[in-house]
Design an enzyme around this catalytic site. Structure first.
Site, mmCIF file in Angstrom:
data_model
loop_
_atom_site.group_PDB
_atom_site.id
_atom_site.type_symbol
_atom_site.label_atom_id
_atom_site.label_comp_id
_atom_site.label_asym_id
_atom_site.label_seq_id
_atom_site.Cartn_x
_atom_site.Cartn_y
_atom_site.Cartn_z
ATOM 1 C CD GLU A 78 0.059 -1.221 3.142
ATOM 2 O OE1 GLU A 78 0.367 -2.145 2.360
ATOM 3 O OE2 GLU A 78 0.051 -1.357 4.373
ATOM 4 C CB ALA A 106 -8.871 -19.019 -9.151
ATOM 5 C CB SER A 107 -12.587 -18.295 -4.897
ATOM 6 O OG SER A 107 -12.928 -19.622 -5.318
ATOM 7 C CG ASN A 108 -8.679 -22.752 -3.082
ATOM 8 O OD1 ASN A 108 -7.654 -23.290 -3.499
ATOM 9 N ND2 ASN A 108 -9.029 -22.737 -1.803
ATOM 10 C CG PHE A 109 -4.994 -19.727 -7.901
ATOM 11 C CD1 PHE A 109 -5.346 -18.566 -7.234
ATOM 12 C CD2 PHE A 109 -4.949 -19.705 -9.287
ATOM 13 C CE1 PHE A 109 -5.644 -17.399 -7.929
ATOM 14 C CE2 PHE A 109 -5.238 -18.546 -9.992
ATOM 15 C CZ PHE A 109 -5.583 -17.393 -9.313
ATOM 16 C CE LYS A 156 -11.025 -16.132 4.088
ATOM 17 N NZ LYS A 156 -10.150 -15.548 3.014
ATOM 18 N N GLY A 180 -5.841 -13.682 -6.816
ATOM 19 C CA GLY A 180 -6.440 -14.618 -5.885
ATOM 20 C C GLY A 180 -7.056 -13.923 -4.695
ATOM 21 C CB THR A 181 -7.214 -10.337 -3.691
ATOM 22 O OG1 THR A 181 -5.803 -10.150 -3.840
ATOM 23 C CG2 THR A 181 -7.717 -9.560 -2.484
ATOM 24 C CG HIS A 194 -9.991 -19.718 5.952
ATOM 25 N ND1 HIS A 194 -11.251 -20.079 5.526
ATOM 26 C CD2 HIS A 194 -9.154 -19.991 4.914
ATOM 27 C CE1 HIS A 194 -11.183 -20.506 4.282
ATOM 28 N NE2 HIS A 194 -9.925 -20.468 3.883
ATOM 29 C CG HIS A 195 -5.449 -17.574 8.494
ATOM 30 N ND1 HIS A 195 -5.476 -16.194 8.398
ATOM 31 C CD2 HIS A 195 -5.548 -18.042 7.226
ATOM 32 C CE1 HIS A 195 -5.575 -15.847 7.134
ATOM 33 N NE2 HIS A 195 -5.627 -16.942 6.402
HETATM 34 N N1 LIG Z 1 -7.279 -17.697 -4.339
HETATM 35 C C1 LIG Z 1 -6.532 -18.419 -3.522
HETATM 36 O O1 LIG Z 1 -6.122 -19.561 -3.832
HETATM 37 C C2 LIG Z 1 -6.141 -17.827 -2.207
HETATM 38 C C3 LIG Z 1 -6.571 -16.568 -1.899
HETATM 39 N N2 LIG Z 1 -6.146 -15.952 -0.766
HETATM 40 C C4 LIG Z 1 -6.559 -14.549 -0.585
HETATM 41 O O2 LIG Z 1 -5.419 -13.747 -0.836
HETATM 42 C C5 LIG Z 1 -5.494 -12.547 -0.071
HETATM 43 C C6 LIG Z 1 -4.191 -12.365 0.688
HETATM 44 O O3 LIG Z 1 -4.057 -13.431 1.598
HETATM 45 P P1 LIG Z 1 -2.772 -13.436 2.578
HETATM 46 O O4 LIG Z 1 -1.529 -13.384 1.779
HETATM 47 O O5 LIG Z 1 -2.974 -14.566 3.535
HETATM 48 O O6 LIG Z 1 -2.979 -12.065 3.354
HETATM 49 P P2 LIG Z 1 -1.856 -11.137 4.028
HETATM 50 O O7 LIG Z 1 -2.563 -10.143 4.863
HETATM 51 O O8 LIG Z 1 -0.802 -12.000 4.627
HETATM 52 O O9 LIG Z 1 -1.197 -10.399 2.770
HETATM 53 C C7 LIG Z 1 -1.830 -9.350 2.098
HETATM 54 C C8 LIG Z 1 -0.797 -8.279 1.897
HETATM 55 O O10 LIG Z 1 -1.323 -7.237 1.072
HETATM 56 C C9 LIG Z 1 -0.780 -6.016 1.573
HETATM 57 N N3 LIG Z 1 -1.502 -4.863 1.053
HETATM 58 C C10 LIG Z 1 -2.352 -4.032 1.699
HETATM 59 N N4 LIG Z 1 -2.780 -3.070 0.867
HETATM 60 C C11 LIG Z 1 -2.180 -3.314 -0.342
HETATM 61 C C12 LIG Z 1 -2.198 -2.680 -1.617
HETATM 62 N N5 LIG Z 1 -2.903 -1.565 -1.821
HETATM 63 N N6 LIG Z 1 -1.466 -3.217 -2.632
HETATM 64 C C13 LIG Z 1 -0.722 -4.329 -2.419
HETATM 65 N N7 LIG Z 1 -0.656 -4.968 -1.245
HETATM 66 C C14 LIG Z 1 -1.371 -4.453 -0.221
HETATM 67 C C15 LIG Z 1 -0.856 -6.177 3.055
HETATM 68 O O11 LIG Z 1 -0.047 -5.229 3.706
HETATM 69 P P3 LIG Z 1 -0.507 -4.761 5.192
HETATM 70 O O12 LIG Z 1 -0.432 -6.002 6.053
HETATM 71 O O13 LIG Z 1 0.499 -3.721 5.549
HETATM 72 O O14 LIG Z 1 -1.907 -4.246 5.060
HETATM 73 C C16 LIG Z 1 -0.358 -7.609 3.211
HETATM 74 O O15 LIG Z 1 1.049 -7.649 3.332
HETATM 75 C C17 LIG Z 1 -6.753 -12.688 0.786
HETATM 76 O O16 LIG Z 1 -7.807 -12.028 0.141
HETATM 77 C C18 LIG Z 1 -7.032 -14.183 0.777
HETATM 78 O O17 LIG Z 1 -8.414 -14.501 0.921
HETATM 79 C C19 LIG Z 1 -5.303 -16.563 0.136
HETATM 80 C C20 LIG Z 1 -4.867 -17.843 -0.119
HETATM 81 C C21 LIG Z 1 -5.261 -18.583 -1.311
HETATM 82 O O1 LIG Z 2 -7.429 -16.184 3.379
HETATM 83 C C1 LIG Z 2 -6.947 -17.334 3.154
HETATM 84 O O2 LIG Z 2 -5.983 -17.841 3.761
HETATM 85 C C2 LIG Z 2 -7.583 -18.105 2.059
HETATM 86 N N1 LIG Z 2 -8.482 -17.483 1.323
HETATM 87 C C3 LIG Z 2 -9.090 -18.022 0.154
HETATM 88 C C4 LIG Z 2 -10.596 -17.955 0.290
HETATM 89 O O3 LIG Z 2 -11.072 -16.896 0.807
HETATM 90 O O4 LIG Z 2 -11.255 -18.914 -0.139
HETATM 91 C C5 LIG Z 2 -8.542 -19.363 -0.277
HETATM 92 C C6 LIG Z 2 -8.045 -20.247 0.830
HETATM 93 O O5 LIG Z 2 -9.145 -20.893 1.460
HETATM 94 C C7 LIG Z 2 -7.183 -19.526 1.825
#
Ligand SMILES: NC(=O)C1=CN([C@@H]2O[C@H](COP(=O)(O)OP(=O)(O)OC[C@H]3O[C@@H](n4cnc5c(N)ncnc54)[C@H](OP(=O)(O)O)[C@@H]3O)[C@@H](O)[C@H]2O)C=CC1
Ligand SMILES: O=C(O)C1=N[C@H](C(=O)O)C[C@H](O)C1
Length: 235
Positions: A32, A96-99, A135, A71-72, A131-132
């Site tokens: 950010e 993808a909601s999940n990869f 989240k 994946g966000t 989840h953890h």
């Molecule tokens: N589709 C899939 O297979 C999966 C999807 N996910 C999703 O991925 C997302 C991230 O998960 P996860 O890595 O565990 O979360 P984290 O919080 O560990 O990582 C997210 C990161 O994004 C940063 N961030 C905040 N604002 C911005 C911005 N404007 N631009 C870029 N980065 C920014 C955060 O910084 P800060 O902490 O400083 O805010 C943080 O470091 C979630 O939405 C989750 O649901 C997760 C796992 C699998």
């Molecule tokens: O936040 C997570 O960690 C994850 N988020 C994704 C979701 O919202 O489905 C995928 C995975 O379950 C892990």
């Protein structure tokens, strides 16, 4: 490939490891606070950030001519806006909601089971996602995709968080410790119960799938999902 990471948290760091092991270079780690974004250095971008930033991250990449895999979760109410922007700039976008391979198989299994049970009247469905504690969003994007799969095969009309009624699929969200992601679909009847379950042991499966999707999208144009990448069959 030269990869730009948008989001350098739990997923960003796991993706970095897997991408480098597959011979790719990470040319940017955007958060950010980033002001200058080197779109010109990137072959592809991978966004695992936060719900509030995903849309601007994705649209910025598309406008910058960078194919983007996201994946966000937690921003899908704006999916149409992103899709329209991608088509307007003739870009390439994959969400993808999940990869993970396992969950994408689970998605197909879920649809098959729902189709078999359909409207037997004998069973009521529920989804539990765990989840953890870090989240930000609930329910999980994976649980929403599962609910949509059930709705597509039955008379259920919509999903509801932590409650349900006769024509809605209830999704119950649980936050516990450092759980990577567990999803359970349960059909409860008067004389028995059927359930299917997916448990991720780590984030490795998610990250590997995202890097494979980034490799796949290179040279393509359009809006895609993980079914396009995995060729799992199914309708
Ligand atoms: N589709 C899939 O297979 C999966 C999807 N996910 C999703 O991925 C997302 C991230 O998960 P996860 O890595 O565990 O979360 P984290 O919080 O560990 O990582 C997210 C990161 O994004 C940063 N961030 C905040 N604002 C911005 C911005 N404007 N631009 C870029 N980065 C920014 C955060 O910084 P800060 O902490 O400083 O805010 C943080 O470091 C979630 O939405 C989750 O649901 C997760 C796992 C699998
Ligand atoms: O936040 C997570 O960690 C994850 N988020 C994704 C979701 O919202 O489905 C995928 C995975 O379950 C892990």
């Amino acid at each position: 490939m030269k990869i730009g990471l948008f989001g350098y948290g739990k997923m960003g760091k796991m993706i970095e490891q897997i991408a480098q092991n597959r011979g790719h270079e990470i040319v940017a780690r955007i958060d950010e606070n980033s002001t200058e974004i080197p779109y010109g250095d990137m072959d592809v971008a991978i966004d695992f950030s936060v719900p509030e930033s995903a849309v601007s991250n994705i649209k910025g990449c598309l406008s910058g001519g960078v194919p983007v895999v996201s994946g966000t979760t937690g921003w899908l109410e704006k999916f149409g806006e992103v899709r329209d922007h991608c088509l307007k700039v003739q870009g390439a976008f994959l969400y993808a909601s999940n990869f993970s391979l396992g969950v994408n198989i689970f998605f197909e299994l879920n649809r098959m089971l729902a189709g078999m049970i359909q409207n037997s009247g004998e069973y009521k469905v529920r989804i539990d996602e765990t989840h953890h504690i870090h989240k930000l969003d609930a329910p999980s994007g994976t649980a929403i995709t599962l609910a949509e799969g059930i709705i597509s095969q039955t008379d259920y009309k919509q999903w509801e968080l932590n409650k349900g009624n006769v024509d809605t699929v209830p999704i119950h969200s649980h936050r516990e410790g450092e759980v990577p992601g567990t999803h359970v679909i349960t059909y409860s009847g008067s004389v028995d119960e059927i359930s299917i379950r997916h448990e991720a042991f780590s984030r490795e499966g998610f990250a590997l799938g995202a890097v494979v999707a980034a490799e796949w999208i290179l040279g393509k144009q359009g809006v895609f999902n993980m079914k396009d990448v995995l060729n799992l069959g199914g309708k």
